[in-house]
Write an enzyme that holds these catalytic residues in place. Sequence first.
Site, PDB file in Angstrom:
ATOM      1  N   LYS A 130      -8.463 -31.581  37.535  1.00  0.00           N
ATOM      2  CA  LYS A 130      -8.990 -30.242  37.366  1.00  0.00           C
ATOM      3  C   LYS A 130     -10.260 -30.261  36.517  1.00  0.00           C
ATOM      4  CE  LYS A 130      -4.408 -27.963  37.100  1.00  0.00           C
ATOM      5  NZ  LYS A 130      -4.528 -26.994  38.207  1.00  0.00           N
TER       6      LYS A 130
ATOM      7  N   ARG B 137       4.738 -27.763  44.377  1.00  0.00           N
ATOM      8  CA  ARG B 137       5.580 -27.632  45.570  1.00  0.00           C
ATOM      9  C   ARG B 137       6.353 -28.914  45.863  1.00  0.00           C
ATOM     10  NH1 ARG B 137       0.388 -26.063  48.924  1.00  0.00           N
ATOM     11  NH2 ARG B 137      -0.048 -25.307  46.820  1.00  0.00           N
TER      12      ARG B 137
END
Length: 486
Positions: free
Chosen positions: A264, A338
């Site tokens: 990120k 996920r």
Amino acid sequence: MLAIRLVTGPERPDTLVLPVRPEGPDPSAALVPTASPPADDVRAEATALLPVARLTGDAGEVREHLRPGGTPSRLVLLGVGAGDEQGWRSAGAALARAAKDETHITVALPADAAAALRGLVEGLLLGSYRFRLTEAGGAPALAEVDVVVPDPDALTPILETARTTAELTRLARDLTNTPSSVKNPEWFAGQVAAAATGHPDLHLRVRGPEELAAEGFGGILAVGGGSASGPRLVELDWRPADARTHVVLVGKGITFDTGGISIKPVPAMKLMRKDMAGAAAVVAATLGAAALRLPVRVTTLAPLAENMVSGSAFRPGDIVRHYGGLTSESTNSDAEGRLVLADAMAYAVRELKPDLLVDLATLTGANAVALGKRHAALYSENDQLAADLLAAIDAAGERAWRMPLATDYVEYLGSELADLHSSPARGAGSVVAALFLREFTGDLRDHWVHLDMSAPSWSDDADAELAKGATGWGVRGLLRWLATLG
């Protein structure tokens, strides 16, 4: 923590809080009739103050009036809006902040006090929240609140429900606010163990890296593989003898998210200690179910991992074999949540066989793009289940909005290398993430709810019952909903 006591009338001559509500043209407010009316001189003085102070009665409005030599010595007029539970919740939070330099206050409630009491108590306890590790300065002076109600014995269960709900929301905030220099998967699991101590009907199992490998939790192991702090899977079970319904709650527990090799940018990384807010919420809700002795079996699964950058981190393009055998291709290691949820959900469906499955996750930034900072995105194929959960979330003062599980986007999950592609780069980020998770619900596909709650898990400012920082989103809504299943 703030002590709250139910009384039938004011017992100390210091600070009396009287509720006011909107009435007539704005700005205009009127006193709310209370179960124990104030003395005639106090009522007359308060009534005279309303137009002078230009009070509107809006929820959270606070005006203080000094009465030297009088009884009470301070009079506080508190706006409660429409007088519903949320109005009282906002009022309680505003009062906690405004009265932080007091040591004791008395609040008068209307005769029909149930909703007012629950809202006030939650607002007081949540509005007075301070993070225990980093908050500068000493604790607020306010230590005791007397609440004047018509029948303390009859309302004590409501007080205890509100107190428990607020205390566990505060716990979820604490867990989420804790810096990741302290908080790793092992630490989080230890906090759950400590919180569960004293509840003989709670059963806890914590799987470490070796057990996860032996049992085939490939998603959790992949995401946690780049960290020196190994992953964990917390399984916490509240199993009352009279339960007729079994609910499994799954919460994403990434204790810090660098994005992995798909790293990120710094601005997006600075708040990634909050990436386990879903796990904090479901753990707190399960502890709450046990504390309130709700007659519903609740099993929480919190897959915990640190998503770090190292030579052992999983790579974009790797194939992950999840619990139960399904494989996924991930070309973005920052779509890690996920992967851990998929393992836990597959395990729940195959081994625990619950009646209902709900997952909470700080899953996508797309949630905030679609719905802003206050609403979670809710996905479900079951209209009644979605409506029931939305109603509970709304009653608790939280917010969610139902989003579509658009079948048009299922094709995005296609992969040439695996059963599924977990991070397709074709848009509809929150919807596609939900569709990916749906593939792991098996026979519970129409008994499953996914809550993408990244945006409302964090507040940039104090607002009503929200403190700046972690909000504990989901604890209040889940407890309301679980209470309806008994």
